[in-house]
Scaffold this motif. Structure first.
Motif, PDB file in Angstrom:
ATOM      1  N   VAL A   1       0.835  -1.196   0.000  1.00 39.39           N
ATOM      2  CA  VAL A   1       0.000   0.000   0.000  1.00 39.39           C
ATOM      3  C   VAL A   1       0.876   1.256   0.000  1.00 39.39           C
ATOM      4  O   VAL A   1       2.005   1.238   0.491  1.00 39.39           O
ATOM      5  CB  VAL A   1      -0.962  -0.022   1.215  1.00 39.39           C
ATOM      6  CG1 VAL A   1      -0.170   0.023   2.515  1.00 39.39           C
ATOM      7  CG2 VAL A   1      -1.973   1.102   1.167  1.00 39.39           C
ATOM      8  N   VAL A   2       0.344   2.292  -0.637  1.00 42.61           N
ATOM      9  CA  VAL A   2       0.994   3.600  -0.574  1.00 42.61           C
ATOM     10  C   VAL A   2       0.054   4.540   0.166  1.00 42.61           C
ATOM     11  O   VAL A   2      -1.129   4.620  -0.161  1.00 42.61           O
ATOM     12  CB  VAL A   2       1.282   4.159  -1.985  1.00 42.61           C
ATOM     13  CG1 VAL A   2       1.824   5.583  -1.885  1.00 42.61           C
ATOM     14  CG2 VAL A   2       2.269   3.269  -2.730  1.00 42.61           C
ATOM     15  N   TYR A   3       0.567   5.209   1.207  1.00 38.90           N
ATOM     16  CA  TYR A   3      -0.228   6.190   1.929  1.00 38.90           C
ATOM     17  C   TYR A   3       0.163   7.589   1.484  1.00 38.90           C
ATOM     18  O   TYR A   3       1.349   7.892   1.359  1.00 38.90           O
ATOM     19  CB  TYR A   3       0.004   6.078   3.434  1.00 38.90           C
ATOM     20  CG  TYR A   3      -0.435   4.771   4.026  1.00 38.90           C
ATOM     21  CD1 TYR A   3      -1.759   4.592   4.407  1.00 38.90           C
ATOM     22  CD2 TYR A   3       0.469   3.729   4.207  1.00 38.90           C
ATOM     23  CE1 TYR A   3      -2.176   3.377   4.960  1.00 38.90           C
ATOM     24  CE2 TYR A   3       0.070   2.525   4.754  1.00 38.90           C
ATOM     25  CZ  TYR A   3      -1.259   2.354   5.131  1.00 38.90           C
ATOM     26  OH  TYR A   3      -1.652   1.164   5.665  1.00 38.90           O
ATOM     27  N   LEU A   4      -0.834   8.399   1.251  1.00 35.82           N
ATOM     28  CA  LEU A   4      -0.603   9.818   1.007  1.00 35.82           C
ATOM     29  C   LEU A   4      -1.345  10.566   2.109  1.00 35.82           C
ATOM     30  O   LEU A   4      -2.561  10.412   2.246  1.00 35.82           O
ATOM     31  CB  LEU A   4      -1.145  10.215  -0.379  1.00 35.82           C
ATOM     32  CG  LEU A   4      -1.252  11.710  -0.685  1.00 35.82           C
ATOM     33  CD1 LEU A   4       0.103  12.387  -0.639  1.00 35.82           C
ATOM     34  CD2 LEU A   4      -1.893  11.918  -2.055  1.00 35.82           C
ATOM     35  N   ASP A   5      -0.615  11.322   2.925  1.00 34.09           N
ATOM     36  CA  ASP A   5      -1.219  11.971   4.097  1.00 34.09           C
ATOM     37  C   ASP A   5      -1.988  10.957   4.943  1.00 34.09           C
ATOM     38  O   ASP A   5      -3.145  11.196   5.322  1.00 34.09           O
ATOM     39  CB  ASP A   5      -2.180  13.093   3.663  1.00 34.09           C
ATOM     40  CG  ASP A   5      -1.430  14.405   3.478  1.00 34.09           C
ATOM     41  OD1 ASP A   5      -0.309  14.533   4.021  1.00 34.09           O
ATOM     42  OD2 ASP A   5      -1.982  15.298   2.810  1.00 34.09           O
ATOM     43  N   ASN A   6      -1.394   9.815   5.168  1.00 30.89           N
ATOM     44  CA  ASN A   6      -1.962   8.751   5.996  1.00 30.89           C
ATOM     45  C   ASN A   6      -3.180   8.043   5.419  1.00 30.89           C
ATOM     46  O   ASN A   6      -3.791   7.216   6.087  1.00 30.89           O
ATOM     47  CB  ASN A   6      -2.336   9.269   7.395  1.00 30.89           C
ATOM     48  CG  ASN A   6      -1.117   9.814   8.117  1.00 30.89           C
ATOM     49  OD1 ASN A   6      -0.042   9.198   8.060  1.00 30.89           O
ATOM     50  ND2 ASN A   6      -1.253  10.961   8.756  1.00 30.89           N
ATOM     51  N   LYS A   7      -3.547   8.376   4.191  1.00 26.75           N
ATOM     52  CA  LYS A   7      -4.681   7.670   3.587  1.00 26.75           C
ATOM     53  C   LYS A   7      -4.173   6.830   2.415  1.00 26.75           C
ATOM     54  O   LYS A   7      -3.390   7.312   1.595  1.00 26.75           O
ATOM     55  CB  LYS A   7      -5.736   8.667   3.096  1.00 26.75           C
ATOM     56  CG  LYS A   7      -6.624   9.160   4.243  1.00 26.75           C
ATOM     57  CD  LYS A   7      -7.761  10.028   3.761  1.00 26.75           C
ATOM     58  CE  LYS A   7      -7.341  11.437   3.396  1.00 26.75           C
ATOM     59  NZ  LYS A   7      -6.901  12.277   4.534  1.00 26.75           N
ATOM     60  N   PRO A   8      -4.629   5.578   2.319  1.00 24.64           N
ATOM     61  CA  PRO A   8      -4.178   4.739   1.200  1.00 24.64           C
ATOM     62  C   PRO A   8      -4.600   5.354  -0.136  1.00 24.64           C
ATOM     63  O   PRO A   8      -5.729   5.823  -0.274  1.00 24.64           O
ATOM     64  CB  PRO A   8      -4.908   3.411   1.429  1.00 24.64           C
ATOM     65  CG  PRO A   8      -5.406   3.444   2.826  1.00 24.64           C
ATOM     66  CD  PRO A   8      -5.581   4.871   3.207  1.00 24.64           C
ATOM     67  N   VAL A   9      -3.694   5.347  -1.085  1.00 24.92           N
ATOM     68  CA  VAL A   9      -4.002   5.896  -2.410  1.00 24.92           C
ATOM     69  C   VAL A   9      -4.763   4.848  -3.201  1.00 24.92           C
ATOM     70  O   VAL A   9      -4.294   3.718  -3.362  1.00 24.92           O
ATOM     71  CB  VAL A   9      -2.697   6.236  -3.162  1.00 24.92           C
ATOM     72  CG1 VAL A   9      -2.994   6.658  -4.594  1.00 24.92           C
ATOM     73  CG2 VAL A   9      -1.924   7.317  -2.436  1.00 24.92           C
ATOM     74  N   ASP A  10      -5.963   5.182  -3.674  1.00 30.84           N
ATOM     75  CA  ASP A  10      -6.660   4.231  -4.547  1.00 30.84           C
ATOM     76  C   ASP A  10      -7.230   4.908  -5.792  1.00 30.84           C
ATOM     77  O   ASP A  10      -7.893   4.264  -6.601  1.00 30.84           O
ATOM     78  CB  ASP A  10      -7.741   3.460  -3.783  1.00 30.84           C
ATOM     79  CG  ASP A  10      -8.696   4.395  -3.084  1.00 30.84           C
ATOM     80  OD1 ASP A  10      -8.592   5.620  -3.306  1.00 30.84           O
ATOM     81  OD2 ASP A  10      -9.553   3.908  -2.313  1.00 30.84           O
ATOM     82  N   ALA A  11      -6.979   6.197  -5.923  1.00 39.01           N
ATOM     83  CA  ALA A  11      -7.443   6.928  -7.107  1.00 39.01           C
ATOM     84  C   ALA A  11      -6.596   8.192  -7.220  1.00 39.01           C
ATOM     85  O   ALA A  11      -5.936   8.579  -6.258  1.00 39.01           O
ATOM     86  CB  ALA A  11      -8.921   7.290  -6.951  1.00 39.01           C
ATOM     87  N   PRO A  12      -6.596   8.835  -8.374  1.00 36.15           N
ATOM     88  CA  PRO A  12      -5.871  10.105  -8.483  1.00 36.15           C
ATOM     89  C   PRO A  12      -6.392  11.097  -7.450  1.00 36.15           C
ATOM     90  O   PRO A  12      -7.593  11.155  -7.191  1.00 36.15           O
ATOM     91  CB  PRO A  12      -6.213  10.583  -9.907  1.00 36.15           C
ATOM     92  CG  PRO A  12      -6.520   9.345 -10.655  1.00 36.15           C
ATOM     93  CD  PRO A  12      -7.192   8.434  -9.653  1.00 36.15           C
ATOM     94  N   SER A  13      -5.481  11.830  -6.841  1.00 38.21           N
ATOM     95  CA  SER A  13      -5.872  12.733  -5.768  1.00 38.21           C
ATOM     96  C   SER A  13      -5.719  14.185  -6.202  1.00 38.21           C
ATOM     97  O   SER A  13      -4.850  14.508  -7.013  1.00 38.21           O
ATOM     98  CB  SER A  13      -4.981  12.472  -4.549  1.00 38.21           C
ATOM     99  OG  SER A  13      -4.973  13.602  -3.706  1.00 38.21           O
ATOM    100  N   GLU A  14      -6.565  15.030  -5.626  1.00 42.78           N
ATOM    101  CA  GLU A  14      -6.452  16.465  -5.907  1.00 42.78           C
ATOM    102  C   GLU A  14      -5.142  17.034  -5.389  1.00 42.78           C
ATOM    103  O   GLU A  14      -4.719  18.107  -5.800  1.00 42.78           O
ATOM    104  CB  GLU A  14      -7.612  17.220  -5.246  1.00 42.78           C
ATOM    105  CG  GLU A  14      -8.943  16.937  -5.873  1.00 42.78           C
ATOM    106  CD  GLU A  14      -9.906  18.109  -5.706  1.00 42.78           C
ATOM    107  OE1 GLU A  14      -9.519  19.098  -5.048  1.00 42.78           O
ATOM    108  OE2 GLU A  14     -11.022  18.025  -6.232  1.00 42.78           O
ATOM    109  N   LYS A  15      -4.543  16.306  -4.455  1.00 39.75           N
ATOM    110  CA  LYS A  15      -3.301  16.793  -3.862  1.00 39.75           C
ATOM    111  C   LYS A  15      -2.093  16.513  -4.741  1.00 39.75           C
ATOM    112  O   LYS A  15      -0.990  16.930  -4.419  1.00 39.75           O
ATOM    113  CB  LYS A  15      -3.075  16.095  -2.516  1.00 39.75           C
ATOM    114  CG  LYS A  15      -4.115  16.420  -1.486  1.00 39.75           C
ATOM    115  CD  LYS A  15      -3.878  15.575  -0.246  1.00 39.75           C
ATOM    116  CE  LYS A  15      -4.928  15.866   0.810  1.00 39.75           C
ATOM    117  NZ  LYS A  15      -4.913  14.832   1.862  1.00 39.75           N
ATOM    118  N   THR A  16      -2.315  15.770  -5.819  1.00 43.94           N
ATOM    119  CA  THR A  16      -1.189  15.331  -6.640  1.00 43.94           C
ATOM    120  C   THR A  16      -1.151  16.064  -7.972  1.00 43.94           C
ATOM    121  O   THR A  16      -2.187  16.333  -8.577  1.00 43.94           O
ATOM    122  CB  THR A  16      -1.309  13.815  -6.897  1.00 43.94           C
ATOM    123  OG1 THR A  16      -1.512  13.157  -5.656  1.00 43.94           O
ATOM    124  CG2 THR A  16      -0.059  13.274  -7.557  1.00 43.94           C
TER     125      THR A  16
END
Ligand code: ATP
Ligand code: MG
Lengths: 278, 259
Positions: free
Chosen positions: A74-89
Motif C-alpha cells: 500500500v501507498v499512503y498519502l497523508d496517511n490515507k491509502p491511495v486508490d485513485a488520483p488525488s487532488e493533492k497530486t
C-alpha cells in the motif's frame, strides 16, 4: 513528518498469451515489476529515483499517483491509502503532452477548470506561473509555436497550477538538449525552493539527480525495490555553479557507486534474453 | 509576399481550365468537331448570358442551392450525432456499426426507387438522399476522430477530475475537430454529387439538374454544358468556403499545415 509512505509495494503484470519472462531464472507468464518497494518521503522533500531502465520507476509513480493499483502492499498519502488520483497530486509525465488546441495560458488553466475555479482566478494563477517561467510573452501561443523547452515549462506550470502537495515528475527533461535541460533544472529548483511541495522525480541522469535532490533513492534492477538512499549534502538554495564543485562530484560518485551494479545486472539480463545481439 | 503567394495559388488553379478552354476553342475553330457534339466556348457563354438574363436561371440555381443545403445540413447534423454516439459508446458501436457498414455499401442511388415509392415524387425524397450522401462521410470521420483521441488526453482529464460532459466538450471534441472538419468537407462534395441524381432521378421542373435534362431533350448541348459548369463552380466555391470556415474555427491550431 512523512507525506508518502510506501509499504512493501509489489506489482505483477500478466503478460499476453504466449509471452513469457524470466523472474530470477524462473520462466513465468507474469512479470514482476516491483518486488517489495518500501519508501518514506518527508513533506516538502525533493526525492529523486534513479535506477536501470525497466526497474519499475514509472510503475511506482503510477501507483503513487493512483493511476494503477499495486498487486499487494500500500501507498499512503497523508496517511490515507491511495486508490485513485488525488487532488493533492500533480503530474508531469512525458506522455502527458500539452493540448494542441489550447494556448500556453489555457493549457495551464486546464487542471483548474474541473475544480470550480472561476475564469479570472484561473487566468491570474496561470499568468503568475507563466511569469515565473519567463514565458509571459508567450501566453497566447499554441504548443506547436513553442520550443521543446518552453513546452516542458508550460507542462510543469500546468501541474503546479493546482498547487499540489505532491508533484510526480517522470523524466520530464529527458527529451531536451543538454543546455536547455540544465536551464530547466535551475528554474525548477528555484521555483521549488520557494514552495513546500513534495517532489518525486525520476531521471536517468545522475547529474540531474544530484543537483535537484535532497535524497536520491537508487532502485534495483527488476523487480524494483529501494537499494540504497543517498542524502545529498549540498547546501540550498542551489544554483548552477554548484555543479562544478568538488562536493557535487563526491555526491555524484556516491550515487554512481550504488547504481552501477544494478545497471550491469539489468544489462546482463538483456544479454541473456533470446535474440539479443551485442 | 503573402499576397503574391495567394495570387500565385489562384493563378495556378485557373491555369488548367484556361488552357482547356483555349484548346477547346481551337479544336472547334479548326473544324474538327461538329457543334451538335460539342458547342464552342463562345456558344456556351452566349447561352449562359441569355439564360441568366432572360430565363430565370438564377431561380433554378437558388432552388438547387436550397435543396442541396437542406440535405447537407440534415446530413451533417445527424451524421455528426451518430458518429459521436457510436464513437463514445462501445456498446452502441457493436450494435450499430456492422449494419451501418453493410448499408453503406449500397449506393444511395439504389435506394431512390424505394424512397420514391414511400414518399412520392416531391421535394422530401430529394432532400433525404442528399442528406444520406452527406451522412456517411461525416459519421465515419466523427467516429474516427472520437476514437483516435489519444488515450493520454483522456487519462489526464480523468486524473484532474473531469466529468463525462466536460471530457466530451473540452477534450474529445476539440481533439476530434480536424477529423470532423474533413468529414464536413467531404460531405459537402457528396451532397453536390447527389443533387444531380436527386434532380434527374426524381423528376422536377425546378433546379439546375432539370435544366440539364431539358438541354438533353432539346439537343441543346450548350445548355447542358452551362448546367454542368454552374454545378461545378458552385460546388467548388462552397467547398472552398467550408474549408476556410473549418480552418478559421480551428484558429490555425490543428489543421495547420506547418507540422
Ligand atoms: N502495462 C504493463 N504490462 C506489462 N508489463 C509492464 C507494464 N508496464 C510496465 N511493465 C513492465 O514493468 C517493468 C517496469 O516498467 P517501468 O516502465 O516502470 O520501468 P522504468 O523503471 O520506468 O524504466 P525506464 O527507466 O526505461 O522508464 C518493465 O519490465 C516493463 O516491461
Ligand atoms: Mg519510466
Amino acid at each position: 513528518m512523512d507525506i508518502i509512505v510506501a509499504k512493501d509495494v509489489r506489482k505483477k503484470f500478466k503478460l499476453k498469451h504466449g509471452q513469457q519472462v524470466k523472474n530470477n531464472g524462473i520462466i513465468s507468464n507474469e512479470i514482476d515489476a516491483l518486488g517489495g518497494f518500501d519508501l518514506n518521503i518527508k513533506k516538502g522533500e525533493f526525492l529523486v529515483l534513479v535506477g536501470p531502465s525497466g526497474s519499475g520507476k514509472s510503475v511506482f509513480l503510477d501507483i503513487v499517483g493512483g493511476l494503477s493499483a499495486p498487486t499487494s502492499g500500500v501507498v499512503y498519502l497523508d496517511n490515507k491509502p491511495v486508490d485513485a488520483p488525488s487532488e493533492k497530486t500533480g503530474y508531469v509525465f512525458q506522455q502527458y503532452a500539452l493540448f494542441p488546441w489550447r494556448t500556453a495560458l489555457s493549457n495551464i488553466e486546464f487542471g483548474l477548470e474541473s475544480r470550480g475555479v472561476v475564469k479570472e482566478e484561473r487566468i491570474k494563477i496561470a499568468r503568475e506561473l507563466l511569469s515565473l517561467f519567463g514565458l509571459s510573452d508567450f501566453e497566447d501561443r499554441y504548443p506547436y509555436q513553442l520550443s521543446g523547452g518552453m513546452q516542458q515549462r508550460v507542462a510543469i506550470a500546468r501541474a503546479l497550477a493546482t498547487k499540489p502537495e505532491v508533484l510526480l515528475m517522470d523524466e520530464p527533461f529527458a527529451a531536451l538538449d543538454a543546455q536547455t535541460r540544465e536551464i530547466l533544472q535551475n528554474e525548477l529548483i528555484r521555483i521549488w525552493e520557494g514552495t513546500d511541495t513534495t517532489v518525486i522525480f525520476v531521471t536517468h541522469s545522475i547529474d540531474e539527480a544530484v543537483f535537484l535532490a535532497d535524497r536520491v533513492a537508487v532502485v534495483t534492477a527488476r523487480p524494483g525495490k529501494i537499494k540504497e538512499i543517498i542524502e545529498i549534502d549540498l547546501p540550498r538554495p542551489r544554483n548552477g555553479d554548484i555543479r562544478s564543485s568538488s562536493e557535487f562530484a563526491a555526491n555524484r560518485h556516491k550515487v554512481w557507486g550504488a547504481l552501477k551494479a544494478e545497471v550491469n545486472k539489468a544489462q546482463q539480463e538483456w544479454k541473456l534474453a533470446p535474440g539479443f545481439t551485442d | 509576399m503573402n499576397i503574391s503567394k495567394r495570387t500565385k495559388s489562384v493563378l495556378g488553379s485557373i491555369l488548367l481550365p484556361v488552357v482547356l478552354i483555349i484548346l477547346w476553342q481551337y479544336i472547334f475553330s479548326a473544324g474538327y468537331i461538329a457543334s451538335a457534339i460539342l458547342p464552342s466556348p463562345h456558344q456556351v457563354i452566349k447561352t449562359f448570358i441569355i439564360h441568366f438574363t432572360e430565363n430565370e436561371y438564377s431561380f433554378h440555381i437558388i432552388s438547387s442551392l436550397k435543396r442541396v443545403l437542406s440535405g447537407f445540413f440534415i446530413g451533417i447534423v445527424s451524421g455528426f450525432l451518430f458518429g459521436l454516439f457510436i464513437g463514445l459508446s462501445r456498446t452502441a458501436e457493436k450494435i450499430f456499426s456492422p449494419s451501418f457498414n453493410a448499408v453503406r455499401q449500397i449506393s444511395i442511388i439504389g435506394w431512390i426507387p424505394l424512397i420514391v415509392m414511400w414518399f412520392g415524387v416531391n421535394e422530401f425524397p430529394r432532400i433525404i438522399i442528399i442528406a444520406a450522401a452527406a451522412f456517411y462521410p461525416i459519421a465515419l470521420n466523427t467516429f474516427a476522430g472520437v476514437r483516435n483521441v489519444p488515450r493520454e488526453y483522456v487519462e489526464l482529464a480523468s486524473v484532474y477530475g473531469y466529468n463525462r460532459l466536460k471530457l466530451i466538450t473540452r477534450i474529445i471534441l476539440p481533439s476530434a475537430l480536424p477529423s470532423i472538419a474533413t468529414g464536413i468537407t467531404l460531405a459537402l462534395g457528396m451532397s453536390w454529387a447527389m443533387l444531380m441524381a436527386a434532380e434527374l432521378f426524381i423528376p422536377t421542373n425546378i433546379g439546375i439538374g432539370t435544366r440539364i435534362q431539358i438541354g438533353r431533350e432539346k439537343f441543346n448541348m450548350a445548355l447542358i454544358l452551362v448546367g454542368i459548369i454552374t454545378v461545378g463552380s458552385l460546388g467548388f466555391a462552397m467547398t472552398s468556403i467550408v474549408e476556410i470556415i473549418a480552418h478559421a474555427a480551428d484558429r490555425g491550431r490543428i489543421l495547420r499545415k506547418e507540422i
